[in-house]
Scaffold this motif. Structure first.
Motif, PDB file in Angstrom:
ATOM      1  N   GLY A  85      15.880   3.548  59.843  1.00 54.55           N
ATOM      2  CA  GLY A  85      14.867   3.607  58.557  1.00 54.55           C
ATOM      3  C   GLY A  85      13.626   3.740  59.088  1.00 54.55           C
ATOM      4  N   LEU A  86      12.992   4.112  60.137  1.00 58.65           N
ATOM      5  CA  LEU A  86      11.648   3.874  60.345  1.00 58.65           C
ATOM      6  C   LEU A  86      10.605   4.414  59.483  1.00 58.65           C
ATOM      7  CD1 LEU A  86      11.594   4.187  64.298  1.00 58.65           C
ATOM      8  CD2 LEU A  86      11.095   2.336  62.788  1.00 58.65           C
ATOM      9  N   GLY A  87      11.189   5.360  58.646  1.00 58.44           N
ATOM     10  CA  GLY A  87      10.307   6.184  57.513  1.00 58.44           C
ATOM     11  C   GLY A  87      10.123   5.223  56.560  1.00 58.44           C
ATOM     12  N   GLY A  88      10.688   4.256  56.378  1.00 54.85           N
ATOM     13  CA  GLY A  88      10.900   3.483  55.084  1.00 54.85           C
ATOM     14  C   GLY A  88      11.948   3.601  53.993  1.00 54.85           C
ATOM     15  N   GLU A  89      12.641   4.510  54.486  1.00 56.95           N
ATOM     16  CA  GLU A  89      13.904   4.895  53.716  1.00 56.95           C
ATOM     17  C   GLU A  89      15.100   3.840  54.080  1.00 56.95           C
ATOM     18  OE1 GLU A  89      16.626   6.798  51.279  1.00 56.95           O
ATOM     19  OE2 GLU A  89      14.598   6.914  51.285  1.00 56.95           O
ATOM     20  N   PRO A  90      15.801   3.142  53.050  1.00 55.64           N
ATOM     21  CA  PRO A  90      16.852   2.497  53.344  1.00 55.64           C
ATOM     22  C   PRO A  90      17.956   3.172  54.084  1.00 55.64           C
ATOM     23  CG  PRO A  90      16.302   2.040  51.144  1.00 55.64           C
ATOM     24  CD  PRO A  90      15.292   3.331  51.709  1.00 55.64           C
ATOM     25  N   ALA A  91      18.478   2.651  55.328  1.00 60.47           N
ATOM     26  CA  ALA A  91      19.204   3.340  56.167  1.00 60.47           C
ATOM     27  C   ALA A  91      20.515   2.498  56.721  1.00 60.47           C
ATOM     28  CB  ALA A  91      18.689   4.320  57.187  1.00 60.47           C
ATOM     29  N   GLY A  92      21.308   2.807  57.273  1.00 60.18           N
ATOM     30  CA  GLY A  92      22.346   2.087  58.088  1.00 60.18           C
ATOM     31  C   GLY A  92      23.658   2.141  57.303  1.00 60.18           C
ATOM     32  N   LEU A  93      24.587   1.054  57.753  1.00 59.01           N
ATOM     33  CA  LEU A  93      25.778   1.121  57.201  1.00 59.01           C
ATOM     34  C   LEU A  93      25.915  -0.276  56.404  1.00 59.01           C
ATOM     35  CD1 LEU A  93      29.029   1.576  57.422  1.00 59.01           C
ATOM     36  CD2 LEU A  93      28.877  -0.083  59.373  1.00 59.01           C
ATOM     37  N   VAL A  94      26.523   0.108  55.450  1.00 53.36           N
ATOM     38  CA  VAL A  94      26.820  -1.150  54.299  1.00 53.36           C
ATOM     39  C   VAL A  94      28.334  -1.052  54.140  1.00 53.36           C
ATOM     40  CG1 VAL A  94      26.200  -2.112  51.901  1.00 53.36           C
ATOM     41  CG2 VAL A  94      24.374  -0.918  53.325  1.00 53.36           C
ATOM     42  N   ARG A  95      29.037  -2.042  54.388  1.00 48.57           N
ATOM     43  CA  ARG A  95      30.320  -2.070  54.162  1.00 48.57           C
ATOM     44  C   ARG A  95      30.715  -2.887  52.642  1.00 48.57           C
ATOM     45  NH1 ARG A  95      31.294  -5.384  59.359  1.00 48.57           N
ATOM     46  NH2 ARG A  95      29.351  -6.323  58.520  1.00 48.57           N
ATOM     47  N   LEU A  96      31.202  -2.182  51.849  1.00 49.73           N
ATOM     48  CA  LEU A  96      31.595  -2.862  50.265  1.00 49.73           C
ATOM     49  C   LEU A  96      32.906  -2.862  50.042  1.00 49.73           C
ATOM     50  CD1 LEU A  96      30.253  -3.447  47.480  1.00 49.73           C
ATOM     51  CD2 LEU A  96      30.247  -0.779  47.098  1.00 49.73           C
ATOM     52  N   GLY A  97      33.187  -4.011  49.812  1.00 49.34           N
ATOM     53  CA  GLY A  97      34.748  -4.366  49.412  1.00 49.34           C
ATOM     54  C   GLY A  97      34.697  -4.635  48.097  1.00 49.34           C
ATOM     55  N   ALA A  98      35.868  -4.197  47.342  1.00 48.18           N
ATOM     56  CA  ALA A  98      36.173  -4.547  46.095  1.00 48.18           C
ATOM     57  C   ALA A  98      37.429  -4.381  45.610  1.00 48.18           C
ATOM     58  CB  ALA A  98      35.123  -3.320  45.091  1.00 48.18           C
ATOM     59  N   ALA A 110      28.310   3.920  41.817  1.00 47.97           N
ATOM     60  CA  ALA A 110      27.041   3.614  42.537  1.00 47.97           C
ATOM     61  C   ALA A 110      26.892   4.295  43.701  1.00 47.97           C
ATOM     62  CB  ALA A 110      27.218   2.348  42.916  1.00 47.97           C
ATOM     63  N   VAL A 111      28.194   4.484  44.605  1.00 47.32           N
ATOM     64  CA  VAL A 111      27.993   5.232  45.646  1.00 47.32           C
ATOM     65  C   VAL A 111      27.439   6.987  45.630  1.00 47.32           C
ATOM     66  CG1 VAL A 111      29.343   6.129  47.870  1.00 47.32           C
ATOM     67  CG2 VAL A 111      29.604   3.676  46.994  1.00 47.32           C
ATOM     68  N   THR A 112      28.104   7.340  44.632  1.00 45.43           N
ATOM     69  CA  THR A 112      27.699   8.945  44.158  1.00 45.43           C
ATOM     70  C   THR A 112      26.351   8.936  43.924  1.00 45.43           C
ATOM     71  OG1 THR A 112      30.009   9.153  43.306  1.00 45.43           O
ATOM     72  CG2 THR A 112      28.287  10.794  42.933  1.00 45.43           C
ATOM     73  N   ARG A 113      25.752   8.175  43.233  1.00 48.90           N
ATOM     74  CA  ARG A 113      24.401   8.109  42.693  1.00 48.90           C
ATOM     75  C   ARG A 113      23.486   8.041  44.268  1.00 48.90           C
ATOM     76  NH1 ARG A 113      25.898   4.859  38.510  1.00 48.90           N
ATOM     77  NH2 ARG A 113      24.905   2.981  39.469  1.00 48.90           N
ATOM     78  N   LEU A 114      23.804   7.143  45.146  1.00 43.45           N
ATOM     79  CA  LEU A 114      22.893   6.731  46.105  1.00 43.45           C
ATOM     80  C   LEU A 114      23.217   7.737  47.228  1.00 43.45           C
ATOM     81  CD1 LEU A 114      24.059   2.911  46.644  1.00 43.45           C
ATOM     82  CD2 LEU A 114      21.774   3.975  45.988  1.00 43.45           C
ATOM     83  N   ALA A 115      24.151   8.619  47.246  1.00 44.21           N
ATOM     84  CA  ALA A 115      24.414   9.580  48.131  1.00 44.21           C
ATOM     85  C   ALA A 115      23.283  10.783  48.052  1.00 44.21           C
ATOM     86  CB  ALA A 115      25.833  10.458  48.123  1.00 44.21           C
ATOM     87  N   GLY A 116      22.934  10.944  46.635  1.00 41.90           N
ATOM     88  CA  GLY A 116      21.788  11.768  46.310  1.00 41.90           C
ATOM     89  C   GLY A 116      20.539  11.124  46.457  1.00 41.90           C
ATOM     90  N   SER A 117      20.211  10.066  46.183  1.00 42.97           N
ATOM     91  CA  SER A 117      18.791   9.551  46.244  1.00 42.97           C
ATOM     92  C   SER A 117      18.605   8.771  47.695  1.00 42.97           C
ATOM     93  CB  SER A 117      18.716   8.304  45.343  1.00 42.97           C
ATOM     94  OG  SER A 117      19.643   7.428  45.475  1.00 42.97           O
ATOM     95  N   HIS A 118      19.758   8.484  48.566  1.00 44.82           N
ATOM     96  CA  HIS A 118      19.235   7.837  49.800  1.00 44.82           C
ATOM     97  C   HIS A 118      20.225   8.344  50.883  1.00 44.82           C
ATOM     98  CE1 HIS A 118      17.922   4.827  46.875  1.00 44.82           C
ATOM     99  NE2 HIS A 118      16.702   4.396  47.925  1.00 44.82           N
ATOM    100  N   PRO A 119      19.979   9.468  51.448  1.00 42.78           N
ATOM    101  CA  PRO A 119      21.071  10.366  52.173  1.00 42.78           C
ATOM    102  C   PRO A 119      21.208   9.477  53.414  1.00 42.78           C
ATOM    103  CG  PRO A 119      19.014  11.470  51.976  1.00 42.78           C
ATOM    104  CD  PRO A 119      18.810  10.446  51.082  1.00 42.78           C
ATOM    105  N   HIS A 120      20.415   8.667  53.900  1.00 45.24           N
ATOM    106  CA  HIS A 120      20.568   8.155  55.155  1.00 45.24           C
ATOM    107  C   HIS A 120      21.388   6.953  55.178  1.00 45.24           C
ATOM    108  CE1 HIS A 120      17.595  10.958  57.037  1.00 45.24           C
ATOM    109  NE2 HIS A 120      16.874  10.423  56.111  1.00 45.24           N
ATOM    110  N   LEU A 121      21.832   6.474  53.825  1.00 46.04           N
ATOM    111  CA  LEU A 121      22.781   5.322  53.772  1.00 46.04           C
ATOM    112  C   LEU A 121      24.153   5.489  54.287  1.00 46.04           C
ATOM    113  CD1 LEU A 121      21.924   3.839  50.469  1.00 46.04           C
ATOM    114  CD2 LEU A 121      21.617   2.432  52.536  1.00 46.04           C
ATOM    115  N   ASP A 122      24.901   4.784  54.732  1.00 42.84           N
ATOM    116  CA  ASP A 122      26.215   5.052  55.030  1.00 42.84           C
ATOM    117  C   ASP A 122      27.314   3.821  54.552  1.00 42.84           C
ATOM    118  OD1 ASP A 122      28.858   5.966  56.192  1.00 42.84           O
ATOM    119  OD2 ASP A 122      28.112   5.158  58.200  1.00 42.84           O
ATOM    120  N   ILE A 123      27.769   4.188  53.404  1.00 34.88           N
ATOM    121  CA  ILE A 123      28.327   3.077  52.746  1.00 34.88           C
ATOM    122  C   ILE A 123      29.977   3.451  52.712  1.00 34.88           C
ATOM    123  CG2 ILE A 123      28.822   2.189  50.606  1.00 34.88           C
ATOM    124  CD1 ILE A 123      26.114   3.407  49.741  1.00 34.88           C
ATOM    125  N   THR A 124      30.692   2.427  53.235  1.00 33.02           N
ATOM    126  CA  THR A 124      32.034   2.468  53.312  1.00 33.02           C
ATOM    127  C   THR A 124      32.636   1.622  52.313  1.00 33.02           C
ATOM    128  OG1 THR A 124      32.161   0.502  55.041  1.00 33.02           O
ATOM    129  CG2 THR A 124      32.087   2.908  55.732  1.00 33.02           C
TER     130      THR A 124
END
Length: 303
Positions: A85-98, A110-124
């Motif tokens: 995320g060198l361009g300042g955009e949050p990026a990388g893997l976030v592992r979410l347990g619930a 939440a994941v659906t909204r983030l997929a549109g606004s932060h495409p470089h996030l990888d949420i499992t």
């Protein structure tokens, strides 16, 4: 050069206590875990483990490395996310347990909204009930968990940070033809057949305690780890049950009643304290907090 994977195994041994538990968590055989830890000892040229009877425990050096390993692995994850995320955009893997009812009500939106606004996030997403999720967080298998502070069997401790999300009532769930109104006194349902969650789970322990406090031992006719199956069983008139408000799916024809002595659970997001701050984790936490009004809850909670 220290191997990150072996460091994670050592850290898990510190948290889980036995090689067998580490093997189960890592989907390996116990002998494979032992072999990898032996390789780590050779790499560090330090005795990390010692045997006490049939069990293995960490030496003082092993404890130091295991606890430093958590910081090392967290820092590696932060660096990887920064590079992505060198361009300042949050990026990388976030592992979410619930837990189950939070998956569809909190996580998926939440994941659906983030997929549109932060495409470089990888949420499992991982389904983890409260009796499982705290351990996953502490051993580094999850970055964020959604749990409840009311599960006393899993002490919170000073090593975590808590972000309140909502308050969820526990309700009595009855077949659709049982349309009584007003709060329910559990003592009036002492002779009913009950559907319970699996043993030692949050809801199984809570429901057992509430029934006993009302003066009876529940007659349990089925146990389901899936709330949808419990709702279907109740809808068919085969049992009654206690469930969190978030678990009530409107697709099932059931009647719900609040309890005469109200019981609620506090829904929280939890992260490890001291982990390096990550923009990706923070943006997921923010999305979870902005869930709006959830059916049956009194959330969101503000600081």
């Amino acid at each position: 050069m220290l191997n990150p994977w072996r460091l994670r195994l050592l850290s898990q041994l510190d948290s889980l206590g036995t090689v067998r538990a580490v093997a189960q968590a890592a989907n390996l055989s116990a002998s494979s875990v032992s072999q990898q830890l032996a390789v780590l000892e050779a790499e560090t040229r330090t005795q990390l483990l010692e045997r006490t009877g049939r069990r293995v425990r960490l030496t003082p050096a092993g404890l130091i490395l295991a606890r430093r390993a958590r910081a090392i692995l967290d820092h590696m994850g932060t660096v990887e996310a920064e590079l992505r995320g060198l361009g300042g955009e949050p990026a990388g893997l976030v592992r979410l347990g619930a837990f189950q009812s939070a998956i569809h009500s909190l996580c998926v939106p939440a994941v659906t909204r983030l997929a549109g606004s932060h495409p470089h996030l990888d949420i499992t997403l991982h389904e983890l009930e409260p009796h499982e999720s705290m351990r996953a967080l502490r051993v580094g298998d999850a970055d964020i968990i959604i749990t409840t502070t009311d599960f006393v069997e899993q002490p919170l401790g000073p090593d975590i940070d808590i972000v309140p999300l909502a308050t969820d009532p526990i309700v009595l769930v009855l077949p659709p033809d049982r349309g009584a109104r007003g709060p329910a006194d559990l003592a009036a349902y002492a002779d009913e057949p009950w559907a319970f969650d699996t043993p030692k789970s949050y809801m199984a322990n809570l429901a057992t305690r509430l029934c006993r406090e009302s003066g009876f031992e529940p007659r349990i006719v089925c146990r389901f780890s899936n709330y949808m199956m419990a709702l279907q069983h109740v809808e068919a008139g085969l049992s009654i049950t206690l469930l969190p408000g978030l678990a009530i799916d409107p697709r099932y024809r059931v009647t719900t009643r609040e309890l005469t002595s109200p019981v609620t659970r506090t829904i929280t997001a939890v992260i490890r304290r001291g982990a390096p701050p990550r923009a990706a984790v923070n943006v997921v936490l923010d999305a979870l907090r902005r869930h709006g009004d959830l059916p049956g809850t009194t959330g969101p909670i503000e600081d």
